[in-house]
Motif scaffolding. Structure first.
Motif, PDB file in Angstrom:
ATOM      1  N   VAL A 130      27.072  45.107  47.680  1.00 57.32           N
ATOM      2  CA  VAL A 130      26.686  45.909  48.841  1.00 57.32           C
ATOM      3  C   VAL A 130      26.852  47.391  48.524  1.00 57.32           C
ATOM      4  N   GLY A 131      27.954  47.731  47.853  1.00 55.85           N
ATOM      5  CA  GLY A 131      28.224  49.129  47.515  1.00 55.85           C
ATOM      6  C   GLY A 131      27.165  49.691  46.583  1.00 55.85           C
ATOM      7  N   LEU A 132      26.737  48.883  45.624  1.00 57.78           N
ATOM      8  CA  LEU A 132      25.706  49.321  44.682  1.00 57.78           C
ATOM      9  C   LEU A 132      24.407  49.592  45.433  1.00 57.78           C
ATOM     10  N   ALA A 154      24.733  52.740  47.420  1.00 56.28           N
ATOM     11  CA  ALA A 154      24.719  53.934  46.567  1.00 56.28           C
ATOM     12  C   ALA A 154      23.298  54.249  46.117  1.00 56.28           C
ATOM     13  N   LEU A 155      22.546  53.204  45.745  1.00 58.13           N
ATOM     14  CA  LEU A 155      21.163  53.429  45.312  1.00 58.13           C
ATOM     15  C   LEU A 155      20.339  54.007  46.458  1.00 58.13           C
ATOM     16  N   MET A 156      20.602  53.483  47.666  1.00 61.80           N
ATOM     17  CA  MET A 156      19.882  54.001  48.830  1.00 61.80           C
ATOM     18  C   MET A 156      20.239  55.454  49.094  1.00 61.80           C
ATOM     19  N   ALA A 157      21.535  55.753  49.015  1.00 63.73           N
ATOM     20  CA  ALA A 157      21.975  57.118  49.301  1.00 63.73           C
ATOM     21  C   ALA A 157      21.484  58.080  48.232  1.00 63.73           C
ATOM     22  N   GLY A 181      28.748  58.279  40.047  1.00 62.92           N
ATOM     23  CA  GLY A 181      28.281  57.877  38.720  1.00 62.92           C
ATOM     24  C   GLY A 181      26.780  58.068  38.577  1.00 62.92           C
ATOM     25  N   LEU A 182      26.055  57.689  39.621  1.00 64.12           N
ATOM     26  CA  LEU A 182      24.590  57.803  39.594  1.00 64.12           C
ATOM     27  C   LEU A 182      24.146  59.243  39.355  1.00 64.12           C
ATOM     28  N   GLN A 183      24.887  60.167  39.939  1.00 61.90           N
ATOM     29  CA  GLN A 183      24.457  61.553  39.861  1.00 61.90           C
ATOM     30  C   GLN A 183      24.714  62.196  38.504  1.00 61.90           C
ATOM     31  N   THR A 184      25.474  61.478  37.665  1.00 61.57           N
ATOM     32  CA  THR A 184      25.685  62.027  36.316  1.00 61.57           C
ATOM     33  C   THR A 184      24.572  61.570  35.362  1.00 61.57           C
ATOM     34  N   GLY A 215       8.732  50.007  33.915  1.00 59.71           N
ATOM     35  CA  GLY A 215       8.679  49.865  35.372  1.00 59.71           C
ATOM     36  C   GLY A 215      10.020  50.200  36.012  1.00 59.71           C
ATOM     37  N   ARG A 216      10.017  50.218  37.344  1.00 63.26           N
ATOM     38  CA  ARG A 216      11.230  50.531  38.110  1.00 63.26           C
ATOM     39  C   ARG A 216      12.380  49.586  37.774  1.00 63.26           C
ATOM     40  N   LEU A 217      12.045  48.296  37.748  1.00 64.00           N
ATOM     41  CA  LEU A 217      13.058  47.278  37.520  1.00 64.00           C
ATOM     42  C   LEU A 217      13.661  47.444  36.126  1.00 64.00           C
ATOM     43  N   ARG A 218      12.784  47.630  35.156  1.00 62.33           N
ATOM     44  CA  ARG A 218      13.194  47.818  33.768  1.00 62.33           C
ATOM     45  C   ARG A 218      14.112  49.039  33.662  1.00 62.33           C
ATOM     46  N   GLN A 219      13.715  50.121  34.362  1.00 67.61           N
ATOM     47  CA  GLN A 219      14.525  51.351  34.346  1.00 67.61           C
ATOM     48  C   GLN A 219      15.929  51.085  34.883  1.00 67.61           C
ATOM     49  N   PHE A 220      15.978  50.285  35.965  1.00 69.98           N
ATOM     50  CA  PHE A 220      17.268  49.999  36.570  1.00 69.98           C
ATOM     51  C   PHE A 220      18.184  49.257  35.593  1.00 69.98           C
ATOM     52  N   PHE A 221      17.621  48.216  34.955  1.00 63.34           N
ATOM     53  CA  PHE A 221      18.468  47.408  34.074  1.00 63.34           C
ATOM     54  C   PHE A 221      18.753  48.077  32.724  1.00 63.34           C
ATOM     55  N   GLU A 222      17.797  48.919  32.257  1.00 65.07           N
ATOM     56  CA  GLU A 222      17.975  49.512  30.931  1.00 65.07           C
ATOM     57  C   GLU A 222      18.683  50.871  30.975  1.00 65.07           C
TER      58      GLU A 222
END
Lengths: 419, 312
Positions: free
Chosen positions: B109-111, B114-117, B201-204, B219-226
Motif C-alpha cells: 500500500v505504501g509503495l 508513494a508512486l501516486m504522490a 527514495g523515489l525523488q533521488t 514501456g512503463r511497466l518495464r521502467q518500473f521493474f528495471e
C-alpha cells in the motif's frame, strides 16, 4: 432574596476560612471513590463529617468505570509508594491482595483489643473478607450481591412467575419474546465481556452445582461443572435468549439496555436498582428483583460483591484516615447510603430499618441473598485467576473455543497460578 | 566486501605515517577523548545499559509486587514457565502473524501511495498532507477510531456493507474477523510511514534514466521493474527495518480495539508483557517475556543489517 443568600454564603465562607485558619492542624484527606458507586452521595456523607470535624478536609478522587480499571490505577499509585491518596475504596476481592502486598495499614491498633467484636457487627462474609491472619485490613463500605432483575409488567402480561431455574428462565424468555415480536427485546442480558463481572458469570452456575473453585487454598476445579456452566451461557446465545454479541457486553451495558426497556431478564448487582427507578429510566416501576435462578436440581447461588475502605500504607495521615473510615463504615452512614444511593448495608439490622424499607422495599428480600452469597477465591494472585476465568468465558461466548476446550484451558492455566 | 573496505581503511591510516591509534595513547589526548565521550556514555548507561541490565537481572528473579515477599533468585524458572504457558505461545504467534501480514501489506500500500504522490501534480501539498495524516495520528487514537468503525451495531463498516446488500459481521465477536480488523487498521496506520520513506527514495532517482529508457523504447511497466524498483531497494530496506521492529512491538491498536479478545485470540506479546508487569505486578515473569521480545527484535535487526551490508 438572592442578595441575602449571597451575603449569607459569603459570611459562612468567611467563617469557615476563619475557623480553618484558627484550627491548629488542618488534615487533608484524599479519598478514592469508584465512579460507579455514587460519588455524589458519598460526597454528602463526607460533608457531614467535615461539618462535625472542622480540622478535616476531604477531597474525592474518582476514575475508571470498571473494577479492573480502578485496580490498575490504584496498583500504579501503590507501587509508586505515592502518599497523595489516604483512603481508597476496594472491591471485596482486593483487601487480601492489598494486605499481602503491604499496601494497607491494619486497623488493629486503632480498634484495640476488641477488634474481633467490632467486626462481629458486620455480616459474617464481610468480617471474613476484611480480616487476614487476625488483622483487620479494611472496613466494609457497603454490601452487594448479584440478583435477577425482571420486567414485572411483561411477566404479568403473559402470566409467568419469576423463574427458579435457568431452564425456566430460558422457556419464559422464549415465550415472552415470541409473543412480543419486538426485535429489540432481548430475553436475558448478562456479562460476557472479559471483565470482572464475567468471573461471576462463570461461577454462578458452577457454585449452583455445589462446586468450589478453591478449597483450603488449593485449586478444587471440577471440570464437568465448568463445562456445564460455560455451556449454559453459550446455549443462551445459540438459542437466541441472549443477544449474539453478548461477548461485548459489560456490567453497565446490561444496566443501560435493561433501563432502555430492551431486556426482559438481567443479571446484575444491586446498584442497578437505583438507576432503574431514576427519572431517565424507561422501566421505572416496571422492575422486579429476585434471587438468581439455580441449575436444575441445584441450589441458587449469588456472587458476593461489596466494597471496602482501606487506608494506604503510604498515607501521611493514617490516624485521621482510620478515624474517618470508622465513621464511613458505621451503621448511620450505611443507612444513609442505603436510602440515598440504594447501596446494600453491611450491617444485618439496617436491612429491616423502617426508613430503609420505606425507601428501598426490596432490601428486606435482599438480605438472605447477601447472607448466602459466595465469595470469589481469596488469593494474592487473584488478578491472574480472574483474568484466566474472564478471558475463557469471553472466548467461549464468542465461539472462539467450545465449552470443553474452554474448561480444559481454564484448568491448565489455573493450575499454573494456584500451584 | 565489508572486510575489504575495513582493510582499506586500516591501510589508509597506516600509510599516513604513524599508526592512527597511537594518538590515544598520548596521555593528554586520551584524557580529552574520555572527557568528550563521558556525557554520551553516562547518558546511554543511564537510559539504556542500566534498564536493560536490570531487566535481564529481574528476569532471573522471583519478583511479584503483590506477594509482599522480597525478590529471590529463581534461575531459569521464569523461562521454563514460559515453555508450557499456552498464552505465551498464542500471543507470540499472534505477534509473528501480525508482522507477517501487516509488514508486506503496508509495504504494498505504501509503495502504491508513494508512486501516486510522485505523479506530476500541479499542487503537491494536499497529496503530501493526506499522506502524512495517518502517520501523525497517535496509535491509540487510530485504534479507538477504528474500533468504532468496526462496531457491529453503530459502526460505519457494517453500515456501508448493509447499504450494498451484504450482511455485516460482529467483528469483535470472532477471532478471525477481529484479527482482520486489527490488521487492516495497522496497515492503514503504517503504510503512510512506508510511503514517506519510499517517496524520499523515489525523488533521488534521476529523471534522465527514464528519458533514456523512453528513447530505448521501454514501456512503463518495464521502467518500473528495471529502474524504479532496483533503485528503491535501499529505501525499502530501511522502511522494512523500522516497520518490522514496530510490528513486533504491536500494542496500542489491538489494546484499544479488542483488549486481546475474544478470549486471548488477538492479544500480542507486548500486551502480555504489559499484563504481567502492570496488571499482575509479576515483574520476574514479565521481564523474562520482555527478554524474548528483545531477542526477537535483535534477531530481525541483525538479519536486515546483514542485508544492507551485502547490498551496500
Amino acid at each position: 432574596m438572592t442578595l441575602n443568600k449571597t451575603m449569607t454564603l459569603l459570611l459562612a465562607g468567611a467563617a469557615v476560612t476563619l475557623s480553618a485558619s484558627v484550627a491548629t492542624a488542618q488534615t487533608n484527606l484524599r479519598v478514592f471513590v469508584s465512579s460507579q458507586h455514587r460519588p455524589d452521595v458519598w460526597r454528602k456523607a463526607f460533608d457531614m463529617y467535615e461539618a462535625k470535624n472542622a480540622n478535616v478536609k476531604v477531597t474525592i478522587e474518582t476514575g475508571g468505570n470498571t473494577s479492573e480499571q480502578q485496580a490498575q490505577y490504584l496498583n500504579t499509585v501503590m507501587t509508586a509508594k505515592d502518599s497523595s491518596l489516604d483512603i481508597m475504596i476496594l472491591d471485596v476481592i482486593r483487601p487480601a491482595q492489598y494486605a499481602a502486598a503491604g499496601w494497607t495499614v491494619p486497623f488493629n491498633e486503632t480498634l484495640g483489643s476488641d477488634a474481633a467484636s467490632y467486626m462481629k457487627r458486620y455480616l459474617p462474609a464481610y468480617a471474613e473478607a476484611n480480616t487476614v491472619d487476625g488483622k483487620v485490613v479494611a472496613l466494609p463500605a457497603f454490601a452487594d450481591a448479584m440478583f435477577l432483575y425482571y420486567r414485572k409488567d411483561l411477566l404479568e402480561k403473559h402470566s409467568i412467575q419469576p423463574p427458579q431455574t435457568w431452564d425456566e428462565l430460558a422457556a419464559a424468555a422464549k415465550k415472552v419474546t415470541d409473543a412480543e415480536k419486538d426485535p429489540n427485546l432481548q430475553g436475558l442480558s448478562f456479562q460476557g465481556k472479559a471483565i470482572e463481572g464475567a468471573v461471576c458469570t462463570f461461577l454462578l452456575p458452577y457454585w449452583s452445582m455445589g462446586k468450589q473453585l478453591v478449597s483450603d487454598g488449593k485449586l478444587s476445579f471440577d471440570k464437568d461443572a465448568a463445562v456445564k456452566s460455560l455451556k449454559l451461557w453459550k446455549d443462551f446465545v445459540d438459542q437466541g435468549v441472549a443477544k449474539k454479541n453478548i461477548a461485548e457486553v459489560a456490567t453497565d451495558d446490561t444496566r443501560k439496555e435493561f433501563q432502555a426497556g430492551n431486556v426482559l431478564f438481567a443479571v446484575n448487582w444491586s446498584y442497578a436498582w437505583g438507576q432503574f427507578q431514576g427519572a431517565e429510566s424507561a422501566v421505572k416501576d416496571k422492575v422486579g428483583v429476585v434471587k438468581l435462578p439455580a441449575v436444575q436440581g441445584g441450589q441458587p447461588a449469588s456472587c458476593l460483591g461489596g466494597w471496602e475502605w482501606g487506608v494506604s500504607a503510604y498515607s501521611n495521615n493514617k490516624t485521621e484516615a482510620q478515624k474517618f473510615v470508622q465513621y464511613l463504615s458505621s451503621p448511620e452512614i450505611s443507612e444513609f447510603m442505603a436510602i440515598n444511593a440504594a447501596l446494600l448495608p453491611q450491617f444485618p439490622e439496617v436491612y429491616t430499618d423502617a426508613d430503609v424499607t420505606k425507601a428501598v422495599p426490596w432490601f428486606a428480600n435482599a438480605k438472605p441473598v447477601v447472607e448466602t452469597a459466595k465469595a470469589r477465591p481469596v488469593t494474592p494472585r487473584y488478578n491472574e485467576v480472574s483474568e484466566i476465568i474472564r478471558t475463557t468465558v469471553n472466548g467461549v461466548l464468542a465461539g472462539q473455543s467450545t465449552p470443553e476446550e474452554g474448561a480444559t484451558q481454564m484448568e491448565g492455566r489455573l493450575r499454573r497460578v494456584l500451584r | 566486501m565489508a572486510t575489504a573496505s575495513e582493510t582499506t581503511l586500516v591501510t589508509m591510516h597506516n600509510e599516513s605515517g604513524t599508526k592512527w591509534w597511537t594518538r590515544f595513547l598520548d596521555p593528554s589526548e586520551r584524557t580529552l577523548a574520555v572527557l568528550l565521550l563521558m556525557p554520551a556514555a553516562l547518558l546511554l548507561t543511564l537510559i539504556i545499559v542500566y534498564p536493560v541490565g536490570r531487566l535481564i537481572w529481574t528476569s532471573f528473579q522471583n519478583l511479584s509486587l503483590t506477594s509482599g515477599v522480597p525478590a529471590t533468585f529463581a534461575g531459569f524458572e521464569n523461562y521454563s514457565l514460559m515453555l508450557d504457558d499456552p498464552v505465551f505461545w498464542e500471543t507470540t504467534w499472534n505477534t509473528v502473524l501480525i508482522t507477517l501480514i501487516t509488514v508486506p501489506g503496508a509495504l504494498l500500500v505504501g509503495l502504491a501511495l508513494a508512486l501516486m504522490a510522485n505523479l506530476p501534480f500541479n499542487v503537491k501539498w494536499p497529496v503530501r498532507l493526506s499522506l502524512l495524516i495517518p502517520w501523525a495520528l497517535p496509535l491509540s487514537f487510530a485504534g479507538l477510531i477504528f474500533a468504532w468503525f468496526f462496531h457491529s451495531e453503530y459502526g460505519v463498516v457494517n453500515d456501508v456493507l448493509r447499504r450494498i446488500g451484504i450482511e455485516g459481521v460482529i467483528w469483535f465477536n470472532s477471532a478471525n474477523w477481529a484479527f482482520a480488523a486489527i490488521c487492516l487498521t495497522i496497515i492503514w496506520k503504517t503504510s503512510s510511514f512506508m510511503a514517506l520513506i519510499i517517496l524520499a527514495g523515489l525523488q533521488t532517482i534521476p529523471r534522465s534514466l527514464y528519458e533514456a529508457a523512453d528513447v530505448d523504447g521501454a514501456g512503463r511497466l518495464r521502467q518500473f521493474f528495471e529502474i524504479t524498483l532496483p533503485l528503491l531497494k535501499p529505501a525499502i530496506v530501511v522502511a522494512l527495518i523500522f516497520r518490522t521492529i514496530t510490528a513486533l512491538q504491536t500494542f496500542d491498536i489491538p489494546f484499544t480495539m479488542t483488549r486481546g479478545g475474544p478470549g486471548t485470540s488477538t492479544a500480542t506479546l507486548a500486551m502480555y508483557i504489559h499484563q504481567n508487569t502492570v496488571d499482575f505486578l509479576d515483574l520476574g515473569y514479565g521481564s523474562a517475556l520482555a527478554m524474548v521480545m528483545f531477542v526477537l527484535s535483535m534477531g530481525v535487526t541483525a538479519v536486515y543489517l546483514r542485508m544492507i551490508r551485502t547490498k551496500g
